[in-house]
Design a protein around this motif. Structure first.
Motif, PDB file in Angstrom:
ATOM      1  N   ILE A 152       4.894  10.412   0.244  1.00 45.67           N
ATOM      2  CA  ILE A 152       4.188   9.135   0.101  1.00 45.67           C
ATOM      3  C   ILE A 152       4.775   8.145   1.098  1.00 45.67           C
ATOM      4  CG2 ILE A 152       3.603   7.256  -1.469  1.00 45.67           C
ATOM      5  CD1 ILE A 152       4.052   9.243  -3.765  1.00 45.67           C
ATOM      6  N   SER A 153       3.939   7.564   1.922  1.00 44.03           N
ATOM      7  CA  SER A 153       4.373   6.576   2.907  1.00 44.03           C
ATOM      8  C   SER A 153       4.021   5.185   2.407  1.00 44.03           C
ATOM      9  CB  SER A 153       3.694   6.828   4.262  1.00 44.03           C
ATOM     10  OG  SER A 153       4.014   8.136   4.741  1.00 44.03           O
ATOM     11  N   THR A 154       4.992   4.291   2.445  1.00 42.86           N
ATOM     12  CA  THR A 154       4.773   2.932   1.936  1.00 42.86           C
ATOM     13  C   THR A 154       4.558   1.909   3.037  1.00 42.86           C
ATOM     14  OG1 THR A 154       7.171   2.632   1.832  1.00 42.86           O
ATOM     15  CG2 THR A 154       6.061   3.344  -0.184  1.00 42.86           C
ATOM     16  N   GLN A 155       5.118   2.139   4.218  1.00 41.13           N
ATOM     17  CA  GLN A 155       4.904   1.228   5.342  1.00 41.13           C
ATOM     18  C   GLN A 155       4.969   2.017   6.640  1.00 41.13           C
ATOM     19  OE1 GLN A 155       6.915  -2.584   5.642  1.00 41.13           O
ATOM     20  NE2 GLN A 155       7.392  -2.559   3.460  1.00 41.13           N
ATOM     21  N   GLN A 208       3.730   4.497  -7.982  1.00 39.43           N
ATOM     22  CA  GLN A 208       3.742   4.977  -6.602  1.00 39.43           C
ATOM     23  C   GLN A 208       3.986   6.485  -6.500  1.00 39.43           C
ATOM     24  OE1 GLN A 208       5.782   2.516  -3.583  1.00 39.43           O
ATOM     25  NE2 GLN A 208       6.908   4.378  -3.039  1.00 39.43           N
ATOM     26  N   ASP A 209       4.940   6.990  -7.233  1.00 35.62           N
ATOM     27  CA  ASP A 209       5.286   8.409  -7.097  1.00 35.62           C
ATOM     28  C   ASP A 209       4.233   9.338  -7.703  1.00 35.62           C
ATOM     29  OD1 ASP A 209       5.887   7.434  -9.600  1.00 35.62           O
ATOM     30  OD2 ASP A 209       7.536   8.841  -9.930  1.00 35.62           O
ATOM     31  N   GLU A 238       0.832  -1.190   0.000  1.00 37.04           N
ATOM     32  CA  GLU A 238       0.000   0.000   0.000  1.00 37.04           C
ATOM     33  C   GLU A 238       0.873   1.249   0.000  1.00 37.04           C
ATOM     34  OE1 GLU A 238      -4.008  -1.337   2.452  1.00 37.04           O
ATOM     35  OE2 GLU A 238      -2.366  -0.354   3.543  1.00 37.04           O
ATOM     36  N   ALA A 239       0.269   2.365  -0.356  1.00 41.68           N
ATOM     37  CA  ALA A 239       0.915   3.678  -0.262  1.00 41.68           C
ATOM     38  C   ALA A 239      -0.089   4.637   0.353  1.00 41.68           C
ATOM     39  CB  ALA A 239       1.363   4.172  -1.631  1.00 41.68           C
ATOM     40  N   LYS A 256      -5.271   5.606   1.488  1.00 42.57           N
ATOM     41  CA  LYS A 256      -4.384   4.488   1.171  1.00 42.57           C
ATOM     42  C   LYS A 256      -4.815   3.843  -0.153  1.00 42.57           C
ATOM     43  CE  LYS A 256      -5.228   2.651   5.213  1.00 42.57           C
ATOM     44  NZ  LYS A 256      -5.203   1.688   6.354  1.00 42.57           N
ATOM     45  N   THR A 292      -0.497  -0.566  -4.277  1.00 42.15           N
ATOM     46  CA  THR A 292       0.561  -0.459  -5.296  1.00 42.15           C
ATOM     47  C   THR A 292       0.799  -1.803  -5.979  1.00 42.15           C
ATOM     48  OG1 THR A 292       2.226  -0.864  -3.582  1.00 42.15           O
ATOM     49  CG2 THR A 292       1.712   1.438  -4.105  1.00 42.15           C
TER      50      THR A 292
END
Length: 257
Positions: free
Chosen positions: A39-42, A90-91, A25-26, A56, A59
């Protein structure tokens, strides 16, 4: 008692002001309608629940399933189950959410409907039920990519798959009969080819036998025949059995007693 109540309120506020982003997830923070570029991935994202929220998005590869009636070149309609595989870059998730919102899948579906109608109308119904299906899928994907770049940059289209294609009943029967006829023709061609090979083999054997006899006949001169007769008489003279030999001096004729 009052302190416990305060702690409880603090715990509720704290739990409602954080979001957990799991693998695959992002998370993007939206404050007063504006999306953050971070952007936070974890992990955990803390935010002010009165002014902000965390959105959320996956991805991973996602699958949109559709059941559509697709047009064909001859004006028929072919029902098919469709799978559209896509992934969000993602970006570019903040840009996607800002321009399309969380309903971006409806954009992908609309783009597919338009592209599939344009592409399928160039092919016959039987093409969707044959090896041409892969070409149709690739052309739909290519046309979708062009449209998505204009409307939804940041959505990576992985594949378009056409499954469970249902042709009109009469056409399906005609295709089956045609395929059966083609198989019968291929079987008959194989039988004819085998018969030709067998005929060629017999011709080769006959030609070899004829040439052998010709060579043998050309080599049997009178001198050789006389020599062979003498050799035959010598062998007969050594035999213990009694025989009557009738000859004109050229070739022996044996009669068993």
């Amino acid at each position: 008692m009052k302190k416990k109540f305060i702690y409880l309120i603090a715990l509720v506020v704290l739990s409602s002001s954080c979001a957990v982003v799991r693998p695959g997830e992002a998370g993007v923070k939206q404050t007063l309608g504006k999306f953050s570029k971070t952007i936070s991935t974890q992990g955990t994202i803390f935010y002010n629940p009165f002014t902000s929220r965390v959105i959320k998005e996956s991805t991973q590869t996602n699958n949109i399933k559709l059941i559509l009636s697709l047009p064909t070149k001859e004006g028929l309609s072919v029902n098919s189950e469709i799978s559209i595989l896509y992934r969000l870059e993602q970006d570019k998730i903040p840009s996607i959410l800002e321009n399309l919102g969380q309903g971006y899948e409806s954009i992908i579906t609309s783009v597919f409907r338009s592209a599939s109608s344009d592409v399928c109308a160039q092919f016959y119904a039987k093409d969707m039920h044959s090896g041409m299906r892969a070409k149709i899928e690739e052309e739909i994907k290519a046309k979708m990519l062009v449209n998505l770049e204009k409307q939804a940059d940041g959505i990576e289209l992985i594949a378009v798959l056409m499954k469970s294609i249902q042709l009109p009943r009469g056409l399906a029967s005609s295709i089956e009969q045609k395929l059966q006829a083609e198989q019968d023709a291929m079987r008959m061609e194989f039988i004819i080819q085998q018969a030709k090979l067998e005929a060629d083999r017999k011709i080769i054997e006959a030609t070899a036998e004829r040439d052998s006899q010709k060579i043998l006949a050309e080599g049997l001169t009178e001198e050789i025949i006389k020599l062979r007769s003498i050799e035959a008489f010598n062998k007969l003279s050594q035999s213990p059995n009694s025989k009557v030999i009738i000859t004109d001096g050229k070739a022996p004729l044996l009669i068993n007693e």
